[in-house]
Scaffold this motif. Structure first.
Motif, short mmCIF file in Angstrom:
data_model
loop_
_atom_site.label_atom_id
_atom_site.label_comp_id
_atom_site.label_asym_id
_atom_site.label_seq_id
_atom_site.Cartn_x
_atom_site.Cartn_y
_atom_site.Cartn_z
N ASP A 130 -9.05 56.36 -4.08
CA ASP A 130 -10.27 56.79 -3.39
C ASP A 130 -10.28 56.30 -1.95
OD1 ASP A 130 -11.13 58.04 -5.66
OD2 ASP A 130 -12.53 56.45 -6.28
N ARG A 131 -9.87 55.09 -1.70
CA ARG A 131 -9.87 54.54 -0.34
C ARG A 131 -8.81 55.23 0.52
NH1 ARG A 131 -12.61 50.06 0.86
NH2 ARG A 131 -11.10 49.50 2.50
N ARG A 151 -0.22 49.81 3.45
CA ARG A 151 -0.04 48.36 3.47
C ARG A 151 -1.39 47.65 3.49
NH1 ARG A 151 -0.11 44.13 6.90
NH2 ARG A 151 1.40 42.44 6.50
N GLU A 152 -2.27 48.09 4.37
CA GLU A 152 -3.59 47.45 4.50
C GLU A 152 -4.37 47.54 3.20
OE1 GLU A 152 -5.47 49.30 7.79
OE2 GLU A 152 -4.11 48.44 9.29
N GLU A 153 -4.32 48.70 2.56
CA GLU A 153 -5.09 48.88 1.33
C GLU A 153 -4.49 48.10 0.15
OE1 GLU A 153 -7.97 50.10 1.13
OE2 GLU A 153 -8.02 50.80 3.20
N LEU A 157 -6.20 45.12 -1.98
CA LEU A 157 -6.27 45.23 -3.44
C LEU A 157 -5.74 43.95 -4.11
CD1 LEU A 157 -7.08 47.46 -5.52
CD2 LEU A 157 -4.65 48.00 -5.69
N VAL A 158 -4.68 43.38 -3.55
CA VAL A 158 -4.09 42.17 -4.12
C VAL A 158 -5.00 40.96 -3.93
CG1 VAL A 158 -2.15 40.56 -3.94
CG2 VAL A 158 -1.73 43.01 -3.92
N VAL A 369 3.31 42.47 -0.52
CA VAL A 369 3.11 43.88 -0.19
C VAL A 369 4.23 44.38 0.72
CG1 VAL A 369 1.62 45.54 0.99
CG2 VAL A 369 0.64 43.85 -0.57
N ASP A 370 4.61 43.56 1.69
CA ASP A 370 5.72 43.96 2.57
C ASP A 370 6.99 44.20 1.76
OD1 ASP A 370 4.17 43.88 4.80
OD2 ASP A 370 4.78 41.85 5.39
#
Length: 374
Positions: A130-131, A151-153, A157-158, A369-370
């Motif tokens: 959704d985001r 990446r930002e999302e 989330l994490v 994430v990276d």
């Protein structure tokens, strides 16, 4: 006649002498057999007391060698590289979908499937999609970098703001007490040993408690970990009372003034009631000496939803304060990090990405994430 008589007497004398010598020799040879004493071992003559002995002839027992664990910084670099290799397919798959010229419903459905396959979980997957839809629709997919948006999302989330510090220090002169729980086979005992290495690398003094008394292999394994980094391991009789071993370990650490005591517990999960009784007793007995500052739940990242079921049971039994995810390099299901945090409401604090002694490191959301995105 007289000459012959003297000759005969001389011969008799010689014969008697030879016979006597032969008998004596024979008796000497038979003496060892008759006495039953060994004669083939001869003690060396004692050296005179005034003769000096060279120092290089004195053999001292070899001192046990201990290993020097890697620093946190060096292990993070290596683990990030491993994570990128293991999890990169998941991130690259998402990026390929988001980079399409047209993000139609089929594409969004494929994105959802990719996230669910990676064990992110239904609710977090829907939230993330959704985001992403909103951001890429408002700004336009062509005008934004899909990689940076994703990446930002994912970082959000994490959970970058969760407190992931290990509570390894006690108060009022007591050591920090870390209770490590989890099902057998998740790498629990190995995690205890690897955590000890991390603390030793940070110049912390540590005592280990081998309270998994129902598995002799676990006790021996922990003893080996302790020997490798020069850490004392408190152990008890096989099949003995785990609470008693845990108590002795914490008391030993308290009396010696060490920084941290890490207690390995039994991982049997035959029923929740038995588990609750056992772990509850261990914790109560420990806190007669010092408060438990950290309860780490060890989960196998490859077990997916089964791992979440185990997590729920342990969370109901004991106040879990942090999660250790092991074997994260063995599967492209890095989304379990998100799912288990959402399920328990506590952060992932450590991740294991291999079987090496230093393949355990603090969890960092942005680095994770990276690595997911390659």
């Amino acid at each position: 006649m007289g000459e012959w008589l003297y000759l005969i007497i001389g011969v008799v004398v010689v014969a008697v002498g030879l016979t006597a010598g032969l008998v004596t020799t024979t008796r000497r040879r038979k003496t060892p057999e008759l006495s039953g004493r060994r004669t083939d071992v001869i003690a060396p003559p004692e050296a005179p007391s005034d003769v000096p002995v060279a120092d290089d002839l004195l053999v001292e027992p070899a001192a046990p060698t201990t290993e020097k664990p890697e620093t946190t910084a060096s292990r993070l670099v290596r683990l990030r590289q491993r994570l990128a290799g293991a999890q990169g397919g998941f991130g690259r798959g998402l990026l390929a979908l988001l980079s399409r010229e047209r993000l139609d419903e089929d594409t969004w459905e494929s994105i959802e499937d990719t996230l669910l396959t990676a064990d992110v979980g239904v609710a977090p997957t829907q939230e993330l999609v959704d985001r992403l839809r909103t951001r890429l629709r408002v700004g336009g997919a062509e005008a934004q970098d899909p990689r940076e948006v994703l990446r930002e999302e994912l970082v959000a989330l994490v959970g970058p703001d969760l407190d992931r510090r290990l509570q390894i220090s006690g108060a009022d002169g007591h050591p920090g007490v870390v209770l490590v729980v989890g099902v057998n086979g998740t790498g629990k005992t190995t995690t205890v040993g690897k955590l000890a290495r991390i603390l030793v690398a940070e110049d912390k003094s540590v005592v280990l408690g081998a309270a998994d008394t129902f598995r002799a292999a676990a006790v021996e394994q922990l003893a080996t970990w302790g020997e490798r980094v020069g850490v004392e391991v408190v152990r008890g009789a096989e099949g003995g009372d785990p609470a008693s071993v845990a108590f002795d370990a914490v008391r030993e650490g308290d009396e010696r003034g060490v920084d941290t005591v890490i207690v390995d517990t039994a991982g049997r999960l035959q029923n929740k009631a038995g588990l609750m009784d056992e772990l509850g007793k261990v914790k109560r007995v420990i806190e007669k000496v010092a408060p438990v500052t950290e309860v780490l739940l060890v989960l196998d990242a490859t077990t997916g939803q089964n791992g979440l079921i185990q997590a729920r049971v342990f969370a109901e039994v004991v106040d879990v304060t942090g999660i250790v995810l092991t074997k994260l390099d063995g599967s492209a299901k890095g989304g379990i990090v998100v799912a288990v945090q959402r399920e328990l409401g506590v952060p992932v604090k450590l991740v294991g990405l291999g079987e090496g002694p230093d393949d355990l490191a603090p969890f960092e959301p942005r680095a994770f994430v990276d690595a997911l995105l390659g």
